[in-house]
Design a protein around this motif. Structure first.
Motif, PDB file in Angstrom:
ATOM      1  N   ASN A   1       4.235  10.002  -6.064  1.00  0.00           N
ATOM      2  CA  ASN A   1       3.301  11.119  -6.211  1.00  0.00           C
ATOM      3  C   ASN A   1       3.917  12.155  -7.158  1.00  0.00           C
ATOM      4  OD1 ASN A   1       1.074  12.696  -5.875  1.00  0.00           O
ATOM      5  ND2 ASN A   1       1.317  12.955  -3.671  1.00  0.00           N
TER       6      ASN A   1
ATOM      7  N   ILE B   1      -3.090  11.678  -1.945  1.00  0.00           N
ATOM      8  CA  ILE B   1      -3.061  10.536  -2.856  1.00  0.00           C
ATOM      9  C   ILE B   1      -2.415  10.948  -4.170  1.00  0.00           C
ATOM     10  CG2 ILE B   1      -4.512   8.829  -4.027  1.00  0.00           C
ATOM     11  CD1 ILE B   1      -6.634   9.432  -1.872  1.00  0.00           C
ATOM     12  N   PRO B   2      -1.571  10.091  -4.766  1.00  0.00           N
ATOM     13  CA  PRO B   2      -0.971  10.424  -6.061  1.00  0.00           C
ATOM     14  C   PRO B   2      -2.025  10.720  -7.115  1.00  0.00           C
ATOM     15  CG  PRO B   2       0.093   8.514  -5.105  1.00  0.00           C
ATOM     16  CD  PRO B   2      -1.082   8.829  -4.234  1.00  0.00           C
TER      17      PRO B   2
ATOM     18  N   ILE C   1      -9.372   4.725  -1.245  1.00  0.00           N
ATOM     19  CA  ILE C   1      -8.822   5.376  -0.059  1.00  0.00           C
ATOM     20  C   ILE C   1      -9.781   6.439   0.456  1.00  0.00           C
ATOM     21  CG2 ILE C   1      -6.920   6.801   0.788  1.00  0.00           C
ATOM     22  CD1 ILE C   1      -5.126   5.398  -1.244  1.00  0.00           C
TER      23      ILE C   1
ATOM     24  N   LEU D   1      -6.133   3.848  -6.679  1.00  0.00           N
ATOM     25  CA  LEU D   1      -6.540   3.648  -5.292  1.00  0.00           C
ATOM     26  C   LEU D   1      -7.309   4.840  -4.736  1.00  0.00           C
ATOM     27  CD1 LEU D   1      -3.253   2.112  -3.844  1.00  0.00           C
ATOM     28  CD2 LEU D   1      -5.410   0.914  -4.177  1.00  0.00           C
ATOM     29  N   GLY D   2      -7.392   5.930  -5.512  1.00  0.00           N
ATOM     30  CA  GLY D   2      -7.960   7.169  -5.009  1.00  0.00           C
ATOM     31  C   GLY D   2      -9.352   7.023  -4.425  1.00  0.00           C
TER      32      GLY D   2
ATOM     33  N   PHE E   1       0.833  -1.198   0.000  1.00  0.00           N
ATOM     34  CA  PHE E   1       0.000   0.000   0.000  1.00  0.00           C
ATOM     35  C   PHE E   1       0.874   1.257   0.000  1.00  0.00           C
ATOM     36  CE2 PHE E   1      -3.193   2.920   1.828  1.00  0.00           C
ATOM     37  CZ  PHE E   1      -4.252   2.603   1.009  1.00  0.00           C
ATOM     38  N   LYS E   2       1.896   1.277   0.855  1.00  0.00           N
ATOM     39  CA  LYS E   2       2.805   2.418   0.915  1.00  0.00           C
ATOM     40  C   LYS E   2       3.581   2.573  -0.395  1.00  0.00           C
ATOM     41  CE  LYS E   2       3.464   2.334   5.936  1.00  0.00           C
ATOM     42  NZ  LYS E   2       4.424   2.099   7.030  1.00  0.00           N
TER      43      LYS E   2
ATOM     44  N   CYS F   1       2.538   1.768  -3.382  1.00  0.00           N
ATOM     45  CA  CYS F   1       1.626   2.324  -4.394  1.00  0.00           C
ATOM     46  C   CYS F   1       1.412   3.821  -4.211  1.00  0.00           C
ATOM     47  CB  CYS F   1       0.279   1.606  -4.332  1.00  0.00           C
ATOM     48  SG  CYS F   1       0.316  -0.107  -4.864  1.00  0.00           S
ATOM     49  N   LEU F   2       1.544   4.296  -2.980  1.00  0.00           N
ATOM     50  CA  LEU F   2       1.300   5.706  -2.697  1.00  0.00           C
ATOM     51  C   LEU F   2       2.548   6.574  -2.810  1.00  0.00           C
ATOM     52  CD1 LEU F   2      -1.096   5.450   0.383  1.00  0.00           C
ATOM     53  CD2 LEU F   2      -1.687   5.854  -2.001  1.00  0.00           C
ATOM     54  N   LYS F   3       3.706   5.966  -3.003  1.00  0.00           N
ATOM     55  CA  LYS F   3       4.950   6.738  -3.022  1.00  0.00           C
ATOM     56  C   LYS F   3       5.122   7.614  -4.254  1.00  0.00           C
ATOM     57  CE  LYS F   3       8.174   4.374   0.065  1.00  0.00           C
ATOM     58  NZ  LYS F   3       9.391   3.530   0.138  1.00  0.00           N
TER      59      LYS F   3
ATOM     60  N   SER G   1      -4.126   8.031  -9.279  1.00  0.00           N
ATOM     61  CA  SER G   1      -3.998   6.711  -8.667  1.00  0.00           C
ATOM     62  C   SER G   1      -5.326   5.965  -8.697  1.00  0.00           C
ATOM     63  CB  SER G   1      -3.529   6.850  -7.211  1.00  0.00           C
ATOM     64  OG  SER G   1      -3.586   5.602  -6.546  1.00  0.00           O
TER      65      SER G   1
END
Length: 224
Positions: free
Chosen positions: A24, A41-42, A51, A47-48, A17-18, A20-22, A45
């Protein structure tokens, strides 16, 4: 009974998870920018939305668990991701105080407020409050145009009617007044003519399909 995931799975999930968020990173003009890790959030993404939903659900639970004295003023509330619709029974001054309370949880999360009175636009609906009921209409922004994928475009037919399938899928289940329903049907027919798309029978078939689904327990037929 819900089972707890093994610790190593939770650890691996957090690590992924971290990761995927790096990244940005965003582009503006000819320059590429790397944003600070705590800014959010990037951009773009996948995942936006997930999240956002997880965060808002957690925040919602936290707000109601704290038991603010103005919470009873919310007689009805609905949320879609970060868009919240409430029927407020208190004063406008109290509503401002409650907004200040909501904005006190996280400095980076700022709620804004629109007071609609007897009518408000929420997502793609116009919601009006009458003496004994709510009424609904389809809402379109003033910037909406008639431009869709034209019938003469060199693309699959399914792409050409995709927007209309979406519009009809939204139209049929809504509890619209007959005038609002006929108005939306008229708009869809106008859009179809403007883009040379044939939608004859689409609304009728969709209506029948939903009606049959409501009275039958059988699973929908498989599409091959």
């Amino acid at each position: 009974m819900r089972q707890q995931s093994p610790p190593f799975i939770i650890s691996d999930f957090r690590s992924l998870f971290k990761t995927c968020l790096k990244p940005n990173i965003c582009q503006f003009g000819d320059s590429i920018y790397k944003l600070p890790p705590d800014i959010g959030i990037p951009i773009g993404s996948l995942l936006g939305s997930l999240i956002s939903e997880v965060f808002m659900s957690s925040l919602e639970v936290k707000i109601f668990q704290l038991g603010h004295p103005l919470l009873p003023c919310i007689s009805m509330g609905r949320r879609y991701l970060d868009d919240v619709l409430c029927v407020w029974t208190g004063s406008e001054e109290q509503l401002g105080d409650f907004l200040t309370h909501l904005n006190s949880f996280y400095p980076s999360i700022i709620f804004t407020m629109e007071i609609g009175g007897q009518r408000i636009d929420f997502l793609d609906l116009i919601i009006s409050i009458l003496s004994d009921r709510y009424t609904f209409e389809i809402y379109r922004k003033d910037t909406a145009t008639d431009i869709l994928i034209h019938g003469s475009s060199f693309c699959p037919s399914s792409h050409k009617v995709a927007a209309f399938n979406s519009y009809i899928h939204r139209l049929v289940p809504l509890p619209l007044h007959i005038d609002a329903y006929n108005k939306e049907v008229s708009i869809l027919k106008h859009l179809a003519i403007a883009n040379s798309i044939k939608i004859d029978g689409l609304i009728r078939r969709k209506t029948i399909r939903i009606a049959l689904r409501q009275i039958s327990n059988l699973p929908p037929p498989l599409k091959w």
